[in-house]
Design a protein around this motif. Structure first.
Motif, PDB file in Angstrom:
ATOM      1  N   PRO A 160       0.799  -1.232   0.000  1.00 42.43           N
ATOM      2  CA  PRO A 160       0.000   0.000   0.000  1.00 42.43           C
ATOM      3  C   PRO A 160       0.834   1.285   0.000  1.00 42.43           C
ATOM      4  O   PRO A 160       0.495   2.240  -0.703  1.00 42.43           O
ATOM      5  N   ASP A 161       1.929   1.319   0.767  1.00 42.82           N
ATOM      6  CA  ASP A 161       2.757   2.533   0.821  1.00 42.82           C
ATOM      7  C   ASP A 161       3.412   2.831  -0.528  1.00 42.82           C
ATOM      8  O   ASP A 161       3.556   3.991  -0.921  1.00 42.82           O
ATOM      9  N   ALA A 162       3.812   1.777  -1.225  1.00 42.41           N
ATOM     10  CA  ALA A 162       4.436   1.950  -2.539  1.00 42.41           C
ATOM     11  C   ALA A 162       3.425   2.499  -3.540  1.00 42.41           C
ATOM     12  O   ALA A 162       3.725   3.419  -4.310  1.00 42.41           O
ATOM     13  N   ILE A 163       2.211   1.949  -3.506  1.00 42.27           N
ATOM     14  CA  ILE A 163       1.141   2.423  -4.397  1.00 42.27           C
ATOM     15  C   ILE A 163       0.884   3.907  -4.139  1.00 42.27           C
ATOM     16  O   ILE A 163       0.799   4.711  -5.071  1.00 42.27           O
ATOM     17  N   GLN A 186       1.261   7.006  -6.789  1.00 45.89           N
ATOM     18  CA  GLN A 186       0.106   7.869  -7.069  1.00 45.89           C
ATOM     19  C   GLN A 186       0.446   9.332  -6.803  1.00 45.89           C
ATOM     20  O   GLN A 186       0.105  10.211  -7.601  1.00 45.89           O
ATOM     21  N   ALA A 187       1.140   9.594  -5.696  1.00 45.97           N
ATOM     22  CA  ALA A 187       1.524  10.971  -5.347  1.00 45.97           C
ATOM     23  C   ALA A 187       2.473  11.544  -6.395  1.00 45.97           C
ATOM     24  O   ALA A 187       2.361  12.714  -6.779  1.00 45.97           O
ATOM     25  N   VAL A 239       7.003   4.628 -15.335  1.00 44.83           N
ATOM     26  CA  VAL A 239       7.191   3.492 -16.245  1.00 44.83           C
ATOM     27  C   VAL A 239       7.579   2.299 -15.383  1.00 44.83           C
ATOM     28  O   VAL A 239       8.603   2.338 -14.698  1.00 44.83           O
ATOM     29  N   LEU A 240       6.759   1.269 -15.395  1.00 43.90           N
ATOM     30  CA  LEU A 240       7.099   0.047 -14.667  1.00 43.90           C
ATOM     31  C   LEU A 240       8.069  -0.738 -15.544  1.00 43.90           C
ATOM     32  O   LEU A 240       7.736  -1.120 -16.666  1.00 43.90           O
ATOM     33  N   ARG A 300      -4.777   1.270 -11.516  1.00 44.34           N
ATOM     34  CA  ARG A 300      -4.261   1.808 -12.773  1.00 44.34           C
ATOM     35  C   ARG A 300      -3.689   3.221 -12.623  1.00 44.34           C
ATOM     36  O   ARG A 300      -2.867   3.634 -13.439  1.00 44.34           O
ATOM     37  N   ASP A 301      -4.129   3.950 -11.602  1.00 45.74           N
ATOM     38  CA  ASP A 301      -3.615   5.326 -11.452  1.00 45.74           C
ATOM     39  C   ASP A 301      -2.259   5.372 -10.738  1.00 45.74           C
ATOM     40  O   ASP A 301      -1.749   6.437 -10.405  1.00 45.74           O
ATOM     41  N   ALA A 302      -1.653   4.184 -10.521  1.00 49.55           N
ATOM     42  CA  ALA A 302      -0.320   4.139  -9.901  1.00 49.55           C
ATOM     43  C   ALA A 302       0.785   4.070 -10.955  1.00 49.55           C
ATOM     44  O   ALA A 302       1.960   4.166 -10.620  1.00 49.55           O
TER      45      ALA A 302
END
Length: 296
Positions: free
Chosen positions: A40-43, A47-48, A57-58, A80-82
């Protein structure tokens, strides 16, 4: 930013440095998820970064097409917004395979789920026609991973020995040696390629830390209308010899996630132990721009 190897720069949040960058080349496994569930923290951090106008880019050494990875992330609950786009080692390797890098008759080492590796690609016009054959009849090897990810790569030695004596090149779809799926450690294609190289065979690599996947990541940026210079790109990942070494080789800044593959060596609980981290970096000969326990 430069700093001495004996005092690694440790940050506690991506937001402390994110203003310096317009794009992240962000690793997936060990950074954004653990193979089972997202962090969750990474997501929230990704997002931020995007909310402020950054592009994510993953960049993953997964041996599959980017569309397959997108489906996998959706199923895992990564929103998807991450992220904005995906560059995979699989796509880099597939492009080479479809243009004939290891011939037309190939011996395939991988799990049945990786059959999508042979699907056509829009980027490639006039691809070669590929046929899967036994190693004795092959012109080259395509490896997406061991047949059994929990078995020692050494079980493949007989096939690899025959391939080596026949002078076959091994196309490695994923340079990673191991990954941790939850608590269980699995071997990847990189372990097979490493064994083949040690046996005197020739392995071809396309994922991190090798240039093709970074070229693909930059192409994806341009395709999507982003003109971003290297000094405004940050490579993020937990693999010291893939994510960090690759970023350094490309001349881009790096953020080392110590709580992934190197959590024991760096004694990372929430943050790395500075002395242990310094020793680990010295031993590995890599010097990331920044380090952090977990992406947040």
């Amino acid at each position: 930013m430069s700093h001495s190897a004996d005092a690694p720069a440790i940050i506690s949040h991506l937001s402390e440095i994110s203003d310096r960058y317009d794009a992240l080349f962000c690793d997936l496994w060990g950074c954004v998820h653990n193979g089972i569930a997202p962090f969750p923290d990474a997501i929230a951090a990704l997002q931020a970064f995007r909310t402020k106008g950054g592009v994510v880019v993953l960049v993953t050494n997964a041996p599959r097409a980017h569309v397959e990875i997108a489906k996998q992330l959706d199923a895992m609950g990564v929103p998807r917004d991450a992220w904005d786009m995906i560059a995979t080692s699989g796509d880099s390797a597939r492009a080479a395979m479809l243009t004939g890098a290891v011939g037309e008759k190939v011996y395939f080492i991988g799990e049945p789920r990786d059959d999508t590796f042979f699907a056509p690609m829009k980027l490639i016009e006039n691809p070669v026609t590929l046929t899967k054959v036994d190693v004795a009849d092959a012109e080259g090897i395509v490896c997406t991973g061991p047949f059994d990810p929990h078995a020692e790569p050494d079980v493949l030695r007989p096939q690899l020995l025959l391939a080596k004596t026949r002078g076959l090149k091994l196309l490695c779809a994923n340079p990673d040696i191991v990954v941790d799926r939850g608590e269980s450690r699995e071997y990847c294609a990189g372990a097979v390629a490493k064994l083949y190289t040690e046996m005197g065979g020739e392995s071809l690599y396309f994922g991190k830390p090798h240039p093709p996947i970074y070229d693909l990541a930059r192409r994806r940026l341009v395709q999507n209308g982003h003109d971003i210079s290297d000094e405004r790109i940050l490579a993020v990942g937990d693999g010291i010899f893939t994510d960090v070494q690759g970023g350094i080789g490309e001349g881009i800044d790096t953020l080392f996630i110590t709580g992934g593959l190197a959590r024991e060596e760096t004694a990372t609980t929430d943050q790395p132990n500075p002395e242990k981290l310094a020793q680990y970096l010295k031993d590995s000969g890599q010097n990331p721009t920044f380090s952090i326990g977990f992406l947040r």
